[in-house]
Motif scaffolding. Structure first.
Motif, PDB file in Angstrom:
ATOM      1  N   GLY A   1       5.208  10.181  -5.247  1.00  0.00           N
ATOM      2  CA  GLY A   1       6.504   9.901  -5.845  1.00  0.00           C
ATOM      3  C   GLY A   1       7.242   8.714  -5.257  1.00  0.00           C
ATOM      4  N   LEU A   2       6.517   7.813  -4.638  1.00  0.00           N
ATOM      5  CA  LEU A   2       7.164   6.636  -4.049  1.00  0.00           C
ATOM      6  C   LEU A   2       7.228   5.459  -5.015  1.00  0.00           C
ATOM      7  N   VAL A   3       6.271   5.385  -5.936  1.00  0.00           N
ATOM      8  CA  VAL A   3       6.271   4.337  -6.954  1.00  0.00           C
ATOM      9  C   VAL A   3       5.993   4.955  -8.312  1.00  0.00           C
TER      10      VAL A   3
ATOM     11  N   ALA B   1      -5.928  -0.209  -5.479  1.00  0.00           N
ATOM     12  CA  ALA B   1      -5.725   0.851  -6.458  1.00  0.00           C
ATOM     13  C   ALA B   1      -5.551   2.211  -5.785  1.00  0.00           C
ATOM     14  N   GLN B   2      -6.296   2.450  -4.706  1.00  0.00           N
ATOM     15  CA  GLN B   2      -6.176   3.730  -3.990  1.00  0.00           C
ATOM     16  C   GLN B   2      -4.804   3.859  -3.334  1.00  0.00           C
ATOM     17  N   VAL B   3      -4.295   2.781  -2.768  1.00  0.00           N
ATOM     18  CA  VAL B   3      -2.974   2.807  -2.138  1.00  0.00           C
ATOM     19  C   VAL B   3      -1.909   3.070  -3.195  1.00  0.00           C
ATOM     20  N   ILE B   4      -1.988   2.360  -4.303  1.00  0.00           N
ATOM     21  CA  ILE B   4      -1.011   2.551  -5.388  1.00  0.00           C
ATOM     22  C   ILE B   4      -1.092   3.978  -5.916  1.00  0.00           C
ATOM     23  N   ASN B   5      -2.295   4.497  -6.093  1.00  0.00           N
ATOM     24  CA  ASN B   5      -2.461   5.864  -6.569  1.00  0.00           C
ATOM     25  C   ASN B   5      -1.833   6.862  -5.600  1.00  0.00           C
ATOM     26  N   THR B   6      -2.056   6.655  -4.305  1.00  0.00           N
ATOM     27  CA  THR B   6      -1.478   7.549  -3.289  1.00  0.00           C
ATOM     28  C   THR B   6       0.042   7.473  -3.307  1.00  0.00           C
TER      29      THR B   6
END
Length: 104
Positions: free
Chosen positions: A12-14, A2-7
């Protein structure tokens, strides 16, 4: 995870969509996202070596260290190489990856 996705989302990458039909998609075409850019965003808060961060540096020889310049050059070359690789380069035509991920 979740932290990676949030980052990645924050930079603005995903794009993320909540809810029952929600999910995760790339914010740009994979050809436009370099691996170097992704690495910089994920590693932005982590200095390569203690002496790279003037706020927390306690190295007693950093004022006269000749290795610092070489490390900076090596890091620039590392990211420069990764800048030449896109996400598309990693997945297009990579049948082995599809098999490992059970996408075939």
């Amino acid at each position: 995870m979740a932290q990676v996705i949030n980052t990645l989302s924050h930079h603005g990458l995903v794009k993320t969509t909540r809810g029952r039909n929600g999910g995760l998609t790339l914010a740009k075409p994979p050809e436009e996202i370099s691996v170097g850019h992704v690495f910089r965003k994920l590693e932005s808060g982590v200095p390569f070596a203690e002496c790279f961060d003037p706020v927390t540096n306690t190295c007693p020889i950093s004022c006269c260290c000749k290795l610092q310049g070489a490390l900076h050059a090596a890091l620039a070359a590392f990211y420069g190489t990764l800048d030449q690789v896109s996400l598309a380069d990693l997945v297009q035509g990579n049948e082995s990856l599809k098999e490992v991920l059970h996408l075939v």
